[in-house]
Design an enzyme around this catalytic site. Structure first.
Site, PDB file in Angstrom:
ATOM      1  N   HIS A   1      -7.506  -5.790   0.344  1.00  0.00           N
ATOM      2  CA  HIS A   1      -6.303  -4.994   0.609  1.00  0.00           C
ATOM      3  C   HIS A   1      -5.544  -5.435   1.863  1.00  0.00           C
ATOM      4  O   HIS A   1      -4.497  -4.872   2.167  1.00  0.00           O
ATOM      5  CB  HIS A   1      -6.714  -3.520   0.764  1.00  0.00           C
ATOM      6  CG  HIS A   1      -5.592  -2.540   0.649  1.00  0.00           C
ATOM      7  ND1 HIS A   1      -4.914  -2.302  -0.533  1.00  0.00           N
ATOM      8  CD2 HIS A   1      -5.023  -1.719   1.574  1.00  0.00           C
ATOM      9  CE1 HIS A   1      -3.984  -1.386  -0.340  1.00  0.00           C
ATOM     10  NE2 HIS A   1      -4.028  -1.006   0.929  1.00  0.00           N
TER      11      HIS A   1
ATOM     12  N   ASP B   1     -10.054  -5.346  -3.867  1.00  0.00           N
ATOM     13  CA  ASP B   1      -9.477  -4.271  -3.060  1.00  0.00           C
ATOM     14  C   ASP B   1     -10.332  -3.009  -3.233  1.00  0.00           C
ATOM     15  O   ASP B   1     -10.447  -2.476  -4.341  1.00  0.00           O
ATOM     16  CB  ASP B   1      -8.048  -4.027  -3.536  1.00  0.00           C
ATOM     17  CG  ASP B   1      -7.260  -3.084  -2.657  1.00  0.00           C
ATOM     18  OD1 ASP B   1      -7.860  -2.141  -2.100  1.00  0.00           O
ATOM     19  OD2 ASP B   1      -6.039  -3.282  -2.537  1.00  0.00           O
TER      20      ASP B   1
ATOM     21  N   SER C   1       0.831  -1.197   0.000  1.00  0.00           N
ATOM     22  CA  SER C   1       0.000   0.000   0.000  1.00  0.00           C
ATOM     23  C   SER C   1       0.874   1.258   0.000  1.00  0.00           C
ATOM     24  O   SER C   1       1.677   1.448  -0.915  1.00  0.00           O
ATOM     25  CB  SER C   1      -0.968  -0.050   1.181  1.00  0.00           C
ATOM     26  OG  SER C   1      -1.946   0.957   1.091  1.00  0.00           O
TER      27      SER C   1
END
Length: 280
Positions: free
Chosen positions: A258, A225, A146
């Site tokens: 995610h 995600d 991320s």
């Protein structure tokens, strides 16, 4: 130089998982990091975590130590950001990612006093860890998730030759073109967007004179995600790699979100990617 304080250590897969705290010269505050030392270290991988995470997140959730021990990979997991600076609005700004560093050196007050994560990582933490744990001569790789995936890609491109391999899980690929990045960059770097380009992986890749990682970059992205379309934009990095001939393996996975179940599902592939690049 201040001593590194060992907070805890745990036997793991024939090696040692350790947690440390030290006073940072670059940050001006205490910082923490985790370090996994396999029985016979052959390379060092730095993992950069994402928004709301710490040095504990990957260490405890990814399940990377067994494969790292088998491959001889030491793992360094720094904290994501300075903490306890008592800047007005610091606590609230975690909600949109400003206090979470984006792994750069801020130029705008009040953040520029402590938010110096790029210099901290490259000029302080890596040299100290290398010297104190006998890892300085080992080949070096970089990966993250991320915001940390953004950090891995941008630092690998900003410091050619420093890292021999790079990969990412669900990285923020074009922060100048997403809400998280634009808010963070405006706070850290000011309103002039020309300064932002130096910290955008997609823009950095497009100005490379030659493919910087000829052995390939690995990115995994979950298609479930919730941040994919608005915040992550992997298609922009994919296009930038194609434009300069940079080999990229961008794997898109149905059903994965995610979180760290996603990271844990593919972390062994990333460790093997780095071992292949760094050790042959």
């Amino acid at each position: 130089m201040a001593m590194m304080e060992l907070l805890s250590q745990h036997a793991a897969f024939g090696g040692s998982q350790r947690f440390y705290r030290h006073d940072s010269r670059e940050i001006g505050l205490p910082m923490r990091f985790a370090l996994f030392l396999p029985p016979r270290p052959r390379a060092l991988l730095v993992y950069l975590a994402g928004l709301t995470c710490s040095e504990e997140t990957f260490t405890m959730k990814a399940g990377a130590q067994q494969m790292a021990a088998e491959l001889g990979l030491a793992l360094l997991m720094p904290d994501t950001s300075p903490r306890g600076a008592n800047i007005p609005g610091e606590a609230e700004s975690w909600d949109f990612g400003l206090a979470a560093s984006f792994y750069l050196d801020a130029t705008e007050p009040p953040w520029n006093r402590h938010w110096r994560m790029e210099s901290y990582l490259l000029e302080e933490l890596l040299p100290r860890v290398g010297a104190e744990f006998g890892l300085a001569a080992l080949p070096l790789g970089l990966f993250g998730h991320s915001m940390g995936g953004h950090g891995a890609l941008t630092l690998a491109l900003r410091h050619p030759g420093r890292f021999g391999s790079v990969s990412a899980f669900a990285p923020v690929c074009a922060p100048t073109q997403c809400p998280w990045g634009r808010k963070a960059f405006a706070g850290y770097l000011g309103a002039d967007e020309r300064a932002w380009a130096a910290h955008d992986a997609s823009l950095l890749m497009r100005v490379q004179p030659r493919p910087p990682y000829p052995g390939g970059i690995l990115i995994d992205q979950g298609l479930a995600d919730k941040f994919l379309a608005e915040q992550l934009r992997p298609e922009l990095f994919e296009a930038a790699c194609a434009a300069v001939g940079q080999p990229l393996t961008l794997r898109r996975h149905e059903g994965y979100d995610h979180g760290y179940y996603f990271v844990a599902s593919f972390v062994d592939d990333h460790l093997q990617h780095h071992a292949h690049q760094l050790l042959g």
